[in-house]
Design a protein around this motif. Sequence first.
Motif, short mmCIF file in Angstrom:
data_model
loop_
_atom_site.label_atom_id
_atom_site.label_comp_id
_atom_site.label_asym_id
_atom_site.label_seq_id
_atom_site.Cartn_x
_atom_site.Cartn_y
_atom_site.Cartn_z
N PHE A 117 0.95 -1.16 -0.17
CA PHE A 117 0.01 0.06 0.03
C PHE A 117 0.87 1.32 -0.02
N ASN A 118 0.30 2.46 -0.13
CA ASN A 118 1.03 3.64 0.04
C ASN A 118 1.75 3.86 1.17
N ASN A 119 1.15 3.35 2.61
CA ASN A 119 1.61 3.56 3.90
C ASN A 119 2.10 2.29 4.74
N ARG A 120 2.10 1.28 3.94
CA ARG A 120 2.61 0.08 4.68
C ARG A 120 2.67 -1.18 3.79
N ILE A 121 3.29 -2.28 4.07
CA ILE A 121 3.24 -3.51 3.39
C ILE A 121 2.64 -4.42 4.19
N GLU A 122 1.96 -5.46 3.82
CA GLU A 122 1.28 -6.40 4.71
C GLU A 122 1.67 -7.92 4.05
N VAL A 123 2.21 -8.66 4.95
CA VAL A 123 2.61 -10.01 4.29
C VAL A 123 1.66 -11.17 5.12
N ARG A 124 0.61 -11.90 4.29
CA ARG A 124 -0.03 -12.59 4.86
C ARG A 124 0.02 -14.09 4.50
N SER A 125 0.56 -14.85 5.40
CA SER A 125 1.02 -16.24 5.25
C SER A 125 0.34 -17.13 5.71
N PRO A 126 -0.20 -18.26 5.17
CA PRO A 126 -1.29 -19.25 5.59
C PRO A 126 -1.02 -20.08 6.80
N GLY A 127 -1.75 -20.43 7.58
CA GLY A 127 -1.83 -20.98 8.66
C GLY A 127 -1.54 -20.31 10.05
N ASN A 128 -1.85 -20.70 11.03
CA ASN A 128 -2.00 -20.06 12.53
C ASN A 128 -0.44 -20.16 12.69
N LEU A 129 -0.01 -19.41 13.86
CA LEU A 129 1.26 -19.56 14.47
C LEU A 129 1.32 -21.30 15.01
N PRO A 130 2.55 -21.78 14.67
CA PRO A 130 2.80 -23.29 15.01
C PRO A 130 2.99 -23.27 16.55
N GLY A 131 2.59 -24.65 17.02
CA GLY A 131 3.01 -24.96 18.46
C GLY A 131 2.52 -24.07 19.44
N TYR A 132 3.31 -23.51 20.24
CA TYR A 132 2.86 -22.69 21.39
C TYR A 132 3.24 -21.24 21.14
N ILE A 133 3.63 -20.85 19.69
CA ILE A 133 4.11 -19.38 19.54
C ILE A 133 2.82 -18.60 19.35
N THR A 134 2.70 -17.52 19.98
CA THR A 134 1.85 -16.37 19.82
C THR A 134 2.42 -15.22 19.51
#
Length: 470
Positions: free
Chosen positions: A321-338
């Motif tokens: 976008f003009n004011n940001r970059i978004e990276v959208r990766s398939p899947g939830n965070l693995p294991g116990y990562i939050t």
Amino acid sequence: MDQELSVIEEQEAIKILSEKQESHFLDFKSKDLSGKGLQKIVTAFANADGGELYIGIIDEKESVPELIERWEGFKKLEQFNQLIQNIYEEIKPVPQLEIEFMEIEGYECRGIVLKVTVYKSANIHYTSADKVFIRKSAQTLELKGKQEILNLKLSKGLISYEDQLIGNYSVDELLESEELNSFLKSYSPRTNPEEYLKKQRLVRKSGAEILPTIASVLLYADLPSAILPRKCAIKITRYNTNEDIPSREHLEEQITVEGNVLSQINTTLLNIKRIIDSLKVLDETKLVGANYPVEAIQEIIVNAVIHRDYNISDDIHVLIFNNRIEVRSPGNLPGYITPDNILEERFSRNPTVVRLLNKYPDPPNKDIGEGLNTAFQKMQEMRLKPPQIFVEQNKVIVVLPHESLAAPEEAVLEYLEANNEINNRTARKLCGIHSENSMKAVFIRLRDRGLIEMVPGKLGPATTWRKVER
């Protein structure tokens, strides 16, 4: 088991009852909740992203004369013992959680409520009936069938999709791939392709056949997208807008990047750099070129490619976008990562891809485990706001905002609003300044303006500063 009772003020209880809504992370149940019902909710939270359960609060759909009357707990702590035993003795394995007993000051007649905080787990937790539940939105849903439970194991990283065998692509085709043979020319010790694939467990016997793994295809096939049953490309989209939700009229360009993981990373970074070099952002009164730290973008793209859930049929999406970059990766965070512990904890969903990608002469994941930390550091060094990390609709979203941090002076004063004093080391970390002398100059400027002063009795390395009280 220690049973401590927290006494909270009426306003805090009202806040819990009025402001908190049942959601993906929160549930309210009456004191009549059964042991089996409790097991379902606790395992569902642990199998998903964690959450909080209050036991002893009437459902908001039920009519009560006054809001405080939704608080209807047990009279004695001991009355919760059976429920607590249902968690620790019946759920397998026992989830990580905390329990807290709460009573309202002046409203002892309303009884005691039990708050259970359940943490996201790397395991799959089963009820005493050997059933698996998961939390989705405000619902507790049972996973029925082996495939649903298998998908949960894959998403948690308990088993890896990258280790699955693929039947529509032969080992002979893999042995002839340009990428594999090119990689082995620089690999030490010298190894022929067949020996390398066997040693790295990238091919395995299945019945009478030898088949390649999905990891081998991702790493070394010339066009994995044409081989794998799931989408695995990267889509780069340029939107000429600052809007949160762009429309089709904002779309300027879209590119699909295919190929093995190293090729995808390199090609994606080249295209992102080309696009952001042409971006203009508003800086006070004039348009200037967007100035993102290349290292931050690289680390986030690499992280998305090596840690995404390849069991989900979707591409990685890079939205510029003009004011940001978004990276959208398939899947939830693995294991116990939050999102809260992602900078401190480590858990790899695709360890084979991570390990073997690191064997290239100049690997994109050179400092394994430091990717997002580097992204945060580089954004701060460039005086930009830090990356934002969300988990939303089975996607991990990382946003790089093109918004300037507060000036060092503003950052120091803001810190001192919440803290009594600040030293040079803390201030340098806060402001992204490396030099002690440069940071000292900031303190001196604030002192000369009568805004801060040195704390008496602290000299040399122990020097700290505090706000001047007016």
